[in-house]
Design an enzyme around this catalytic site. Structure first.
Site, PDB file in Angstrom:
ATOM      1  N   GLU A 259       0.901  -1.146   0.017  1.00 16.74           N
ATOM      2  CA  GLU A 259       0.057  -0.009  -0.030  1.00 16.74           C
ATOM      3  C   GLU A 259       0.939   1.317   0.126  1.00 16.74           C
ATOM      4  O   GLU A 259       0.326   2.287   0.489  1.00 16.74           O
ATOM      5  CB  GLU A 259      -1.050   0.101   1.235  1.00 16.74           C
ATOM      6  CG  GLU A 259      -1.870  -1.191   1.105  1.00 16.74           C
ATOM      7  CD  GLU A 259      -2.675  -1.363   2.468  1.00 16.74           C
ATOM      8  OE1 GLU A 259      -3.808  -1.741   2.515  1.00 16.74           O
ATOM      9  OE2 GLU A 259      -2.363  -0.687   3.379  1.00 16.74           O
ATOM     10  N   LEU A 260       1.981   1.196  -0.399  1.00 12.49           N
ATOM     11  CA  LEU A 260       3.141   2.285  -0.458  1.00 12.49           C
ATOM     12  C   LEU A 260       2.636   3.484  -1.296  1.00 12.49           C
ATOM     13  O   LEU A 260       2.562   4.912  -0.878  1.00 12.49           O
ATOM     14  CB  LEU A 260       4.449   1.879  -0.799  1.00 12.49           C
ATOM     15  CG  LEU A 260       4.820   0.853   0.352  1.00 12.49           C
ATOM     16  CD1 LEU A 260       6.051   0.134  -0.386  1.00 12.49           C
ATOM     17  CD2 LEU A 260       5.267   1.156   1.607  1.00 12.49           C
TER      18      LEU A 260
END
Length: 983
Positions: A464-465
């Site tokens: 989820e960066l």
């Protein structure tokens, strides 16, 4: 104690290896603990084995045992090593901040759980007669706080680091969930978690790591290769020892029938530590396919390094490999694809051997909070369950730990593709030079270590960066730091080592605008640069607009507003769904293993303490908001006036869902009531997962061309309310079975729009060829009586008094609508028990549907973009069934189905159970087995039965501790009706 020594002297090459694994270690904290210990291990495990602490996962021991993670721990043992040439000390995994000493001299310091470390100790072993090896592990929770004090201020601010305990985990190259997550406790364990050894190569070479890369000639990362090209076999071997200048490499490939092919690798070159060579595979090979698509053909590959002057064998590498290409295709949607109905933009799907496919599966978290006790039996059981549930892919979530090679071996055998990730998650990470060097060494080692596995499907930079960057830090210097790590450094580690694997910088990824292999940042990220698409109507349903959000491609979405659970219009539309879910309680049996009976209540201290899901301000928080807030959680220490308010709110989300959609349990016995409520939360989770997966699968035939559903999450690490479908003790939740059912190759499913009262029934197939079949429908009441209901649109006659059939054809990886009722409410009254002009009550009506389908030939399959060289055989017949109820089950007129249960113990390794609904329709039939007597799983569960219908399910026995199958008499059966019965 003298360590075990392995002296290889085969007449070909010799080396002395002293295995450091075993129980002959000592563990001390320098204060009041000195106990026997083992390697591999961690301090908690040795303390538990010695009786110093209780089971860490029982009760609230994660709090009571905080002193363990706050302490420094030293592992030591006396070793016996001869002075016989160069001597190396090799560790495959040290967790995490370690000072290594030999003969009271410092050998080195480590600060990365995920790397292999090796040290030349030749001079040190000569300095003392009785050498003692000492490994001192510092407290990670304390060290990261100290590091944060001098850390990057932007990184600290982004991650909410303000000096409190359990913060600053980004400063440790350690499992990030070791510090706690919304499904995991915080133990931050320390110790030699993987094996170690002393190595004396002598006249040979010691292999410490090896890269084997199998790809098509001309293949490049992230791009679909030409399937007509020959295979290239590249081998690169990392060694300890002196490499001769004229070293040669040889390959032997052996198939499952013991037929071998021998090749000499060409273009051999080396430096001081690595020897590399490659060869074209000229002979025909059998392909490896994922589960459900063909055989998992594996080969034994033996690479031999020889000294060119006397042909002496220096080292051998033995690996099991498979021939396949797997690509995450992010290329622009072609004109040919658009002509077939796919919306413009970019692809976001996987291809195996040139063939796009529908990815079905879940997200794998660490199988235990303490990795050293993860064993082959547990993992084989887990992957057996995965394969049996029609799955073909697992996303190996970060940040846990990189999987050991033997787990990839099991995935290779089971045909389960492993989307793998570097261990970065939901945070911003430091980028000073020492950290970058640490990241690079970690990535380089692990990419090379597992690349030969055909189950390896992808490398992603982390979890989820990009979503976090886009939402919070797009105009911050942190964006450049993110790009430095994930778009420059890690991608280099992949592209420099392998051509066979795709890379993306983040699990949530909007794709790239261009791909330039000559650039230091090969992928130019799309971010929010997108061209608005067109307005279209999904075959008559609610219109969707492809705006910039559609370029998100893969979706990561949660919605904890139970009122919207089955509202299809709020589900995200994208190309691939890699996270979605809802939490549920584990079973009564699992709770009873860890807390006393007095705590079996949703509002008890134990349950509230173990729930780590705290609502993030809004019920439908996006991935970025959840990520950044999750990273700032401190679930153990909280000084608010009501420290449990957040946990209770998370628990309320589950109970609210049950109250909305199902009959509420009201049982006078508190344990029975607790059991019924825990099970009911699982039913909602299962129902919700099936609804979402079906919606995504239907998207395979819509303009988004949706080709993947990976629900969150597969399994648990402890007994707690989580998103898991398999509990920590291996017991399967209801959601496991709903996922198995909705992942069936061909499914029939009703899709209901409550706002318009419109229902559509679709048949969806993930097969590589069209399927043809017949759907059978009938309206019935809860007693099983056939109802007379007006015919759906375009039907003749206009009134139906019996079962009706509809033939259908579904294209390859596609969907077909076969039935529509424009207004179900016109058929029934919305008042429970009341009648409209037809005399029918919506609360007492069900539409039962079933299909039987068979594949046609492989011709006329226009959805295939790349024709595979070989295609696995097709299954002969597919069957599936579903039910539609116009009102929620909480408002439906359920009746007692009078379930009966019988069993047959004549099978080997299995027991057959037959359940029959004698008097009415049974919703969510559930068979349960006793705790402590047996371990295994039912091959089917959580299903519906019509009146008079029976189903025989097999219980697969893993362990039978009764010895005589006495547990069979304790198996119980229930359905949703039992919520209304006081026991």
């Amino acid at each position: 104690m003298i360590a075990a020594a392995l002296f290889f002297a085969t007449g070909i090459f010799a080396q002395n290896i002293i295995d450091l694994s075993g129980p002959d270690w000592k563990l001390e904290n320098g204060i009041n603990v000195s106990i026997p210990a083992s390697m591999p291990s961690q301090a908690h495990l040795d303390l538990f084995a010695a009786g110093v602490i209780d089971d860490p996962l029982a009760s609230d021991n994660d709090i009571q045992q905080l002193w363990v993670q706050r302490s420094n721990w030293t592992y030591s043992k006396q070793i016996d090593v001869a002075e016989d040439g160069t001597t190396w000390l090799v560790f495959d995994g040290l967790d995490t901040f370690t000072r290594i000493q030999l003969c009271n001299q410092t050998v080195g310091n480590t600060s990365n759980q995920f790397r292999q470390f090796y040290f030349n100790i030749t001079d040190l072993v000569k300095q003392c007669d009785s050498p003692v090896l000492s490994l001192n592990f510092g407290s990670a929770t304390k060290i990261v706080l100290e590091l944060a004090k001098t850390g990057d201020l932007l990184v600290n601010a982004a991650n909410g680091v303000d000096g409190q305990e359990f913060q600053g985990k980004v400063y440790a190259r350690k499992e990030q969930n070791d510090f706690g997550w919304d499904w995991s406790p915080s133990f931050a364990p320390a110790g030699p978690w993987r094996p170690g050894r002393i190595v004396q190569p002598q006249e040979s070479l010691y292999v410490r790591n090896a890269l084997l890369d199998i790809y098509r000639e001309g293949q490049l990362n992230n791009l679909p290769p030409d399937q007509s090209k020959p295979w290239i076999f590249n081998a690169s071997v990392d060694v300890l020892g002196e490499i001769p200048t004229n070293v040669s490499m040889h390959l032997r490939l052996t198939d499952s029938e013991a037929s071998s092919t021998d090749l000499e690798l060409s273009n051999v070159y080396h430096n001081n530590e690595t020897v590399t060579g490659s060869s074209v595979i000229g002979s025909e090979v059998k392909l490896w396919w994922p589960n459900g698509m063909g055989e998992q053909q594996l080969y034994n590959a033996t690479v031999t390094l020889r000294a060119g002057d006397d042909d002496r064998i220096l080292a051998t590498v033995n690996r099991r490999v498979g021939f396949r290409t797997v690509v995450l295709n992010l290329e622009p949607v072609s004109k040919a694809q658009q002509a077939l109905g796919t919306a413009p933009g970019n692809n976001w799907h996987f291809e195996i051997n040139g063939h796009e496919f529908y990815a079905k599966g879940s997200n794998l978290v660490p199988p235990d909070v303490f990795w050293p006790r993860v064993n082959e039996t547990k993992i084989r059981h887990l992957f057996e369950s995965v394969a049996a549930a029609n799955m073909n892919m697992l996303r190996v979530w970060s940040s846990g730990a990189y999987l050991p090679g033997w787990i990839y071996d099991i995935a290779d055998e089971a045909g389960i593709l492993l989307w793998s990730e570097f261990e970065f998650s939901d945070a911003e990470y430091p980028t000073n030079s020492s950290y970058l060097a640490n990241y690079e060494a970690e990535a380089y080692y692990n990419v090379r270590r597992v690349n030969h596995h055909p189950s390896l499907a992808l490398w992603a930079g982390g979890n989820e960066l990009e979503a976090v960057i886009l939402a919070f830090f797009f105009n911050s210097p942190l964006k450049e730091q993110y790009e430095l790590i994930f778009q420059e450094l890690l991608i280099k580690c992949v592209y420099a080592n392998t051509r066979s694997i795709s890379y993306i910088p983040s699990s949530t990824y909007n794709g790239y605008l261009s791909l330039d292999f000559n650039s230091s940042r090969p992928q130019i990220p799309r971010y929010n640069n997108a061209t608005d698409g067109e307005l279209y109507s999904d075959t008559g349903s609610t219109p969707y607009t492809f705006t910039t959000s559609f370029y998100s491609h893969d979706t990561d979405s949660y919605n904890y507003n139970a009122e919207q659970a089955f509202n299809l219009s709020v589900y995200p539309v994208g190309r691939f769904a890699d996270e979605f879910g809802f939490h549920s309680m584990p079973s009564l049996q699992t709770w009873q293993e860890v807390i006393p009976e007095s705590e079996l209540s949703f509002d008890s201290y134990s349950v509230v303490h173990r729930n780590r899901h705290v609502p993030f301000g809004s019920a439908d928080a996006d991935a970025a908001t959840r990520a950044i807030q999750r990273n700032r959680q401190q679930p153990i220490l909280n000084t608010d006036s009501d420290p449990n308010a957040g946990s209770r709110a998370g628990i309320k989300e589950m109970t609210d869902a049950v109250k909305l959609w199902y009959p509420q349990p009201f049982k006078s016995d508190p344990v029975a009531n607790f059991s019924a409520w825990t099970w009911s939360t699982q039913v909602f989770q299962a129902d919700y997962y099936a609804s979402q997966i079906a919606f995504y699968r239907r998207g395979s035939g819509s303009r988004e061309r949706q080709l993947g559903s990976l629900y969150w999450q597969l399994e648990d690490v402890w007994a707690a309310p989580t998103w898991a479908s398999i509990e920590a003790n291996g017991r399967h939740k209801v959601s496991y079975y709903s996922a198995k059912d909705i992942f069936s190759p061909v499914i029939v499913r009703p899709y209901f729009d409550n706002s318009t009262q419109k229902i559509e029934v679709w048949v969806t197939s993930d097969q590589w060829m069209p399927v043809v079949g017949t759907a059978v429908f009938e309206w019935i009441d809860w007693h099983g009586n056939v109802l007379s209901v007006s015919a759906p649109n375009a039907f003749t006659p206009s009134y139906l008094n019996e079962t009706f059939e509809i033939p259908f054809t579904v294209g390859a990886i596609n969907t077909t609508r076969i039935l529509t009722y424009n207004n179900v409410s016109s058929l029934f009254s919305n008042q429970q028990g009341a009648s409209n002009t037809t005399g029918l009550a919506a609360s007492n009506a069900l539409l039962r549907m079933s299909i039987s389908a068979s594949p046609t030939s492989y011709s006329n399959t226009p959805t295939l973009v790349h024709q595979p060289r070989s295609i696995p055989p097709a299954q002969a017949t597919f069957t599936h069934s579903s039910y539609f109820h116009p009102l929620p089950l909480s408002q439906s007129m359920l009746v007692d189905p009078a379930l009966t249960l019988s069993y047959d113990t004549s099978y080997i390794g299995q027991v057959a159970f037959t359940v029959t609904a004698e008097k009415g329709v049974a919703a969510w039939v559930w068979l349960d087995y006793p705790s402590g007597d047996v371990q295994g799983y039912f091959d089917d569960n959580g299903f519906w039965l019509a009146k008079g219908e029976y189903r025989t399910v097999m219980f697969v026995v893993w362990e039978d501790w009764t010895g005589d199958r006495g547990w069979t008499e304790k198996v119980t059966v229930r359905s949703l009706w039992d919520n209304l019965v006081d026991e």
